[in-house]
Scaffold this active site. Structure first.
Site, PDB file in Angstrom:
ATOM      1  N   TYR A   1       3.749   5.319  11.624  1.00 57.12           N
ATOM      2  CA  TYR A   1       4.279   3.955  11.883  1.00 57.12           C
ATOM      3  C   TYR A   1       5.092   3.122  10.877  1.00 57.12           C
ATOM      4  O   TYR A   1       5.212   1.869  11.245  1.00 57.12           O
ATOM      5  CB  TYR A   1       2.928   3.094  12.232  1.00 57.12           C
ATOM      6  CG  TYR A   1       1.801   3.150  10.934  1.00 57.12           C
ATOM      7  CD1 TYR A   1       2.094   2.218   9.740  1.00 57.12           C
ATOM      8  CD2 TYR A   1       0.635   4.048  10.989  1.00 57.12           C
ATOM      9  CE1 TYR A   1       0.965   2.761   8.677  1.00 57.12           C
ATOM     10  CE2 TYR A   1      -0.244   4.110   9.960  1.00 57.12           C
ATOM     11  CZ  TYR A   1      -0.040   3.471   8.899  1.00 57.12           C
ATOM     12  OH  TYR A   1      -0.766   3.458   8.048  1.00 57.12           O
TER      13      TYR A   1
ATOM     14  N   HIS B   1      -3.536   4.443   4.643  1.00 56.91           N
ATOM     15  CA  HIS B   1      -4.668   3.543   4.784  1.00 56.91           C
ATOM     16  C   HIS B   1      -6.005   4.281   3.936  1.00 56.91           C
ATOM     17  O   HIS B   1      -6.743   3.610   3.308  1.00 56.91           O
ATOM     18  CB  HIS B   1      -5.001   3.079   6.129  1.00 56.91           C
ATOM     19  CG  HIS B   1      -6.181   2.329   6.332  1.00 56.91           C
ATOM     20  ND1 HIS B   1      -6.424   1.454   6.107  1.00 56.91           N
ATOM     21  CD2 HIS B   1      -7.247   2.649   6.643  1.00 56.91           C
ATOM     22  CE1 HIS B   1      -7.849   0.676   6.127  1.00 56.91           C
ATOM     23  NE2 HIS B   1      -8.152   1.670   6.790  1.00 56.91           N
TER      24      HIS B   1
ATOM     25  N   ARG C   1       0.966  -1.054   0.153  1.00 58.36           N
ATOM     26  CA  ARG C   1      -0.067   0.060   0.100  1.00 58.36           C
ATOM     27  C   ARG C   1       0.962   1.248  -0.097  1.00 58.36           C
ATOM     28  O   ARG C   1       1.491   1.376   0.931  1.00 58.36           O
ATOM     29  CB  ARG C   1      -0.867  -0.197   1.233  1.00 58.36           C
ATOM     30  CG  ARG C   1      -2.086   1.067   1.370  1.00 58.36           C
ATOM     31  CD  ARG C   1      -2.707   1.073   2.593  1.00 58.36           C
ATOM     32  NE  ARG C   1      -1.674   1.745   3.610  1.00 58.36           N
ATOM     33  CZ  ARG C   1      -1.581   1.570   4.687  1.00 58.36           C
ATOM     34  NH1 ARG C   1      -2.289   0.840   5.527  1.00 58.36           N
ATOM     35  NH2 ARG C   1      -0.789   2.418   5.326  1.00 58.36           N
TER      36      ARG C   1
HETATM   37  C1  LIG Z   1     -14.427  -5.802  11.577  1.00 62.32           C
HETATM   38  C2  LIG Z   1     -13.726  -4.342  11.444  1.00 62.32           C
HETATM   39  N1  LIG Z   1     -12.789  -4.075  12.319  1.00 62.32           N
HETATM   40  C3  LIG Z   1     -12.226  -3.128  12.142  1.00 62.32           C
HETATM   41  C4  LIG Z   1     -12.474  -2.137  11.137  1.00 62.32           C
HETATM   42  C5  LIG Z   1     -11.432  -1.007  10.905  1.00 62.32           C
HETATM   43  N2  LIG Z   1     -10.528  -1.206   9.580  1.00 62.32           N
HETATM   44  C6  LIG Z   1     -10.978  -0.654   8.490  1.00 62.32           C
HETATM   45  S1  LIG Z   1      -9.687  -1.559   7.487  1.00 62.32           S
HETATM   46  C7  LIG Z   1      -8.752  -2.058   8.726  1.00 62.32           C
HETATM   47  C8  LIG Z   1      -7.408  -2.648   8.245  1.00 62.32           C
HETATM   48  C9  LIG Z   1      -7.728  -3.754   7.220  1.00 62.32           C
HETATM   49  O1  LIG Z   1      -6.462  -4.503   6.743  1.00 62.32           O
HETATM   50  P1  LIG Z   1      -6.290  -5.133   5.791  1.00 62.32           P
HETATM   51  O2  LIG Z   1      -7.320  -6.384   5.778  1.00 62.32           O
HETATM   52  O3  LIG Z   1      -4.990  -5.431   5.581  1.00 62.32           O
HETATM   53  O4  LIG Z   1      -6.783  -4.428   4.320  1.00 62.32           O
HETATM   54  P2  LIG Z   1      -6.193  -3.115   3.610  1.00 62.32           P
HETATM   55  O5  LIG Z   1      -6.995  -1.881   4.367  1.00 62.32           O
HETATM   56  O6  LIG Z   1      -4.940  -3.324   4.251  1.00 62.32           O
HETATM   57  O7  LIG Z   1      -6.445  -3.013   2.391  1.00 62.32           O
HETATM   58  C10 LIG Z   1      -9.241  -1.876   9.926  1.00 62.32           C
HETATM   59  C11 LIG Z   1      -8.616  -2.212  11.116  1.00 62.32           C
HETATM   60  C12 LIG Z   1     -13.134  -2.586  10.099  1.00 62.32           C
HETATM   61  N3  LIG Z   1     -13.475  -2.301   8.859  1.00 62.32           N
HETATM   62  N4  LIG Z   1     -13.936  -3.868  10.313  1.00 62.32           N
END
Ligand SMILES: Cc1ncc(C[n+]2csc(CCOP(=O)(O)OP(=O)(O)O)c2C)c(N)n1
Ligand SMILES: Cc1ncc(C[n+]2csc(CCOP(=O)(O)OP(=O)(O)O)c2C)c(N)n1
Ligand SMILES: [Mg+2]
Ligand SMILES: [Mg+2]
Lengths: 325, 360, 325, 360
Positions: B267, B258, B254
């Protein structure tokens, strides 16, 4: 017409839908070979095959999540949660996905499925085989919540739920699965959603109940009939969307309301009814609205006979209400 | 393509699937559009013209490569970061831009935050925010398709962090047991907001988690368009032949934050970022096309210019569109508005008639 | 005393507890190095180490389940759920375990933990970053539910929650994390749980609110002050257990009640308040009880300004109520 | 002991841990008590004297073998079928019997169905019914113990079906990431009510699921007391040395019904049952002790007689105890009764005073 128990009526309803509509599929724990732990799905896997009556791994998240995918694709899934107490692992799927799919997609993705689950106490099930969790779902916009109290309604409401365009939480009063029986219309019998039923007419006070509690409510009304007040009993049948017109009409007629449910009182479903009366029927009320409910505790095992509302407790609440105004 | 095959593949797999060169050029064009659109939208958000944005830079090859290996009839279950997949699917740019604005041209009626779109006619299911929930849906849809004898696969998209979710576990387990024709496409972009991949889980790769569910898991270089294409094509062929699901881990990065609410400098190191920037998937495919004689510098410039223009036009048009109908709040909760929703709607209608809209 | 925003007050409360009591630990997504997506835990991992301020994998089930184990062992965990909208994957742990551990073990295993989570709309968060889910938890016996509306209360209620013997769901109005600031006592400042606060005295009508909604409620009361009725505003602060005495006292004094919350109306928290009035203060009521709430729909993105209750809507409800009796 | 080590063990492991023979004899006695008690309770349920029962026959060696390898200070997080563990922990028989009756001698105050007990002083945490939830608790407690520098491990017990639960996934993942000193003891009794093991998940073994979380998984013959003991002792040593968690799959068989509400003839064959009956873990350990010269037929008879007698005494005593205090319904919801609970309690008190208890 056939005389059936409530659980048999459910079974016939499922059979009817699976027979009439190839899009109806069922999935859940122990529903196939074993016919469900309450035998609600008995014989259906044999009749319709393991591709349509699917024994799943032990995951409510997976059961509901998979059913959602099937619904999006166009099937009419009827997932079973073995006990309502075990619906919580699927809560995210139900509240975040099932309830919101149509809305969040601007109407593109309806999510028509019927989550069946036995609920309630009276079977010596303790904390985790006795809960009445309807309020959580009634509070969730996008869901419909249906609870039958008789075999005929069980079949008719179930079939209406399966053919409804919206997701339905269909909660079955397991306590009266076998204790209650009655004549059930054969074939594709439907009872419309969203319509409450006055199961006993009366003029002095309205008792509102649903599911297993309709029976002690009726019993209380009978008990009082000889010398006491004339009590109307309204069976809500669909908790959400509530048949506001019917419940308001009853309370406007009698001027008094006692609400009965098994779930804990605080923020329980009964609160919404009482709130509705305080909002829209205040000036019809002659006496305080009473709630006869489970206590605000978890569901106990050894003392469930004291926890559960019964006819005597309802009679007492009716008497108190009559005395109050 | 490093393979961490968890279980032996059980169905015949067409080997060496390769996209034709003309196709790759068109995929490259899609990746460029994604890159340009992503940058434009970050700017729009900074300027306060849209409310939020989730960028996907660094994941173009993985997304477009995956989508390119699918048939139009296959169903996509995206998360919120799948712009490249959406474009590859042919979802028109103005439709997406309107969704970011949440205006009256937004087919989902301004209901969701930017990036949370979906269009039934493109078999691209509307995303939600809770991570992972779509993975189970993809399995259910695959089972439904098989029941109807539709020869399609379903593909769920999710990130490295999402492998920790309840639905990842439930869905992969169901898929294994029922041998669902479904592909699990995990974009391991090394971060889940601020949590690095190695703190997300202790397994050496994410792909090897497939072994726990009895089907193959594959690691693929997600910066390499062709490698992704091949891995997905292979998994698709196997699924259609009754060989069951595949978990594909596309290793990407990425490059951006985010989301527009995030500050990655808190971080992660500049050095790490720089290292991955050198592996830019768009630049890499350009280089490959160049070497294959399929793309000149001039053509490339034209591709970028065309992308910028098309997006600019869509933004301009979007900003001219009126906002969504206030009373649409009450639609699509149910198939029909309930009496109580009608009452609430009438209340808002009266309010609007009396005092005008409250300020946003 | 220090002037702080609400989110800073939370941060100071956490810091105070972690400093004073080695048993206090925190766990959640992005709370450590990143300091929380709202910076509520900023600086705490640096100060107290990664063993006490734990960045977890992305699993709310794991966060709460792990916290339960820590609590059983004797720690005082303070898990964070990044947005209340993402609490549902932990719903089973909260409803089946956290709420029932003390009861089901006959008092042997208290489960004292504080689940912190930002809730509510007003931040352009759409369906999944705006929800107000308090009613689900208020309906669950065994849980306490606390929602502060000011920085001083935020710190004081948080510290009381951490040292309470029961599990507390501590929901923070993210909309006013930075929009509201005020003087906050330094040190181990405590505000007792279970005590509502009359934040504005009045004689004609009582407004009941909590969290972010206290502010438009106060604004509405001010607006009406010059020529309209005299409006009392009660900030509930603890939703469960409810300070029944305080809310009944207010409504008995004024005879009129308007309840405000962001969550959908049907079976929302406001229903319990209205039910309470219909049960225990019926004869004091001069006018129907009104609810100013979110609509019974999922939370919309583009139209959130229309969805959310605001001062104008509250003023209108007060006027209607005054006119009704 | 077949090993499906997922990742190399990282800490030194004391090899060949073996319980002394006298210890084994005492473990055998515990297994006999479990067997006798189990049969007695099934009868009590059939006679309507207790309301429900979950038998554990076939799992004695796994449960007692595991418990035997633990220290008294270790924390146990059971499911509902762990009678053997409870007895091995030294929980007095009358305490358990009283729980089954839900009478005034039940320390958890008649709150739960039979089998859902727990006792803090025995570090045996009170079970609930929803499967899997205890697995996360065990991880959290292990992390808490490490933080406090208590040299203990925690052990969670669960079945083959429970590997599909949300908490299995979350807990094992957390344990891997945080290297929690926790042992996951999965009794694969081949059935989850009516679902056979091979339809629960497609992995070849359950133990290999540990690889997905980056730590070792071990398959052990759960009918073999010593094999179980060794596997657990090894895992415990590793955990205490900072080597992290272990998943142990003890292969056993549920000889009885899932519970007294279940009729296994609906879903499994007599032949399968007979095959496993031949591997009865109690008979097997008896044979081993006999061969080692540690147990005569006469001693064995005495052990069975003593067990029967002790249990009969406990049942007799239990039936004489009064039922639980009706007003205790309102206790332990919170540390203190809330005003509203006081009001509800007063209501019940009035009811009882007026009309006596409603019939059960
Ligand atoms: C159940 C849930 N918990 C927390 C969140 C908050 N949140 C949004 S994206 C994210 C990280 C997701 O990481 P990843 O699966 O690696 O996908 P990326 O964003 O890196 O594409 C978090 C913790 C959420 N959307 N859903
Ligand atoms: C969350 C949840 N869903 C469903 C049930 C109903 N149920 C009780 S035990 C059981 C099977 C458990 O199988 P397994 O984990 O193998 O343990 P075993 O009973 O064989 O010891 C099921 C489905 C439950 N207790 N909890
Ligand atoms: Mg990621
Ligand atoms: Mg099992």
């Amino acid at each position: 017409m056939t005389e059936l128990t409530l659980v048999q009526a459910i079974n016939r309803g499922l059979q009817q839908a699976m027979h009439d509509d190839a899009d109806v599929v069922m999935l859940g724990e122990d529903i196939g070979l074993n016919g469900g732990v309450f035998r609600a799905t008995d014989g259906l896997q044999k009749e319709f095959g393991a591709e349509r009556v699917i024994d799943t791994p032990l995951s409510e998240t997976g059961i509901v999540g998979t059913a959602v995918g099937m619904a999006l694709y166009g099937l009419k899934p009827v997932p079973e949660i073995q006990f309502q107490d075990f619906i919580y692992p699927a809560f995210d799927q139900i509240v975040s996905e099932v309830a919101k799919f149509r809305y969040r997609s601007g109407g593109q993705y309806p999510c028509h499925l019927v989550i069946r689950s036995p609920y309630g106490g009276g079977v010596k099930g303790g904390l985790y085989h006795s809960q009445s969790a309807e309020a959580y779902f009634a509070h969730t916009a996008g869901l419909k919540v249906v609870i039958p109290s008789t075999p005929a309604d069980a079949k008719g409401l179930l079939l209406s739920s399966i053919y409804d365009e919206d997701p339905v939480l269909f909660f079955e009063p397991k306590r009266i699965y076998r204790a209650v029986s009655g004549e059930v219309p054969d074939g594709d019998h439907r009872v419309p959603l969203g319509v409450a039923k006055v199961v006993r007419e009366g003029t002095d006070l309205s008792l509102f109940a649903y599911g297993a509690m309709v029976h002690p409510a009726l019993q209380a009304a009978e008990t009082l009939a000889s010398d006491g007040p004339s009590v109307e009993v309204v069976d809500l049948r669909t908790l959400s969307p509530l048949d506001e017109k019917a419940v308001l009409a009853s309370v406007e007629k009698t001027g008094r309301a006692v609400i009965v449910h098994e779930a804990p009182r605080f923020c329980g479903y009964g609160a919404e009814l009482a709130a509705l009366f305080a909002e829209k029927a205040l000036f019809s009320l002659k006496a305080p609205v009473a709630r006869v409910t489970g206590y605000d505790t978890p569901f106990p095992y050894a003392l469930e006979h004291l926890y559960l509302p019964n006819a005597a407790r309802i009679v007492a609440a009716v008497r108190t209400t009559m005395a109050a105004g | 393509m490093a393979e961490a095959r968890a279980a032996p593949a059980e169905a015949p797999v067409a080997a060496n699937e390769e996209p034709p060169l003309s196709d790759v050029l068109s995929a490259y064009r899609t990746m460029v559009i994604a890159r340009v659109m992503d940058e434009r939208c970050l700017t729009l958000q900074r300027q306060g013209r849209i409310g939020f944005y989730v960028p996907m830079q660094g994941q173009e090859a993985a997304q477009v490569g995956c989508a390119w290996a699918l048939a139009e009839e296959d169903w996509i279950f995206p998360a919120y970061r799948e712009l490249g997949v959406a474009l590859a699917r042919g979802i028109p740019i103005p439709l997406l831009i309107n969704q970011f604005f949440g205006n009256s041209g937004d087919e989902i009626k301004g209901r969701q935050m930017p990036n949370h779109y979906g269009y039934r006619r493109f078999r691209f299911v509307t995303a939600s925010s809770p991570v992972g929930t779509q993975i189970s849906h993809a399995v259910g849809a695959a089972m439904a398709a098989r029941l109807r004898k539709d020869p399609i696969v379903t593909v769920s998209f999710f990130g490295d962090g999402t492998t920790s979710s309840n639905d990842f576990h439930a869905a992969l387990n169901f898929a294994g047991v029922f041998q669902a024709p479904s592909i699990f496409f995990c974009q391991n972009n090394q971060w889940a907001i601020s949590l690095p991949r190695e703190k997300q889980t202790r397994s050496a790769t994410l792909a090897e988690k497939a072994a726990a569910y009895g089907f193959p898991g594959v690691v693929v270089d997600g910066m390499d368009f062709r490698a992704v294409y091949r891995a997905v094509a292979e998994a698709r062929t196997r699924a259609l032949a009754g060989g069951g699901p595949t978990l594909i881990e596309a290793q990407v990065y990425r490059l951006g934050p985010h989301s527009t609410s995030d500050d990655p400098r808190r971080y992660r190191s500049d050095a790490e970022l720089a290292e991955w920037r050198d592996r830019d998937p768009v630049a890499r495919l350009k280089q490959e096309l160049h070497e294959a004689g399929a793309l000149t510098e001039e053509n490339d410039r034209a591709i970028w210019e065309a992308a910028k223009e098309e997006i600019a036009r869509a933004v301009e048009a979007a900003e001219k569109l009126p906002s969504v109908d206030p009373l649409s709040i009450f639609d699509d909760v149910y198939a029909q508005r309930t009496p109580s929703l009608e009452e609430q709607r009438a209340g808002l209608q009266r309010e609007l008639a009396a005092g005008g809209e409250p300020k946003r």
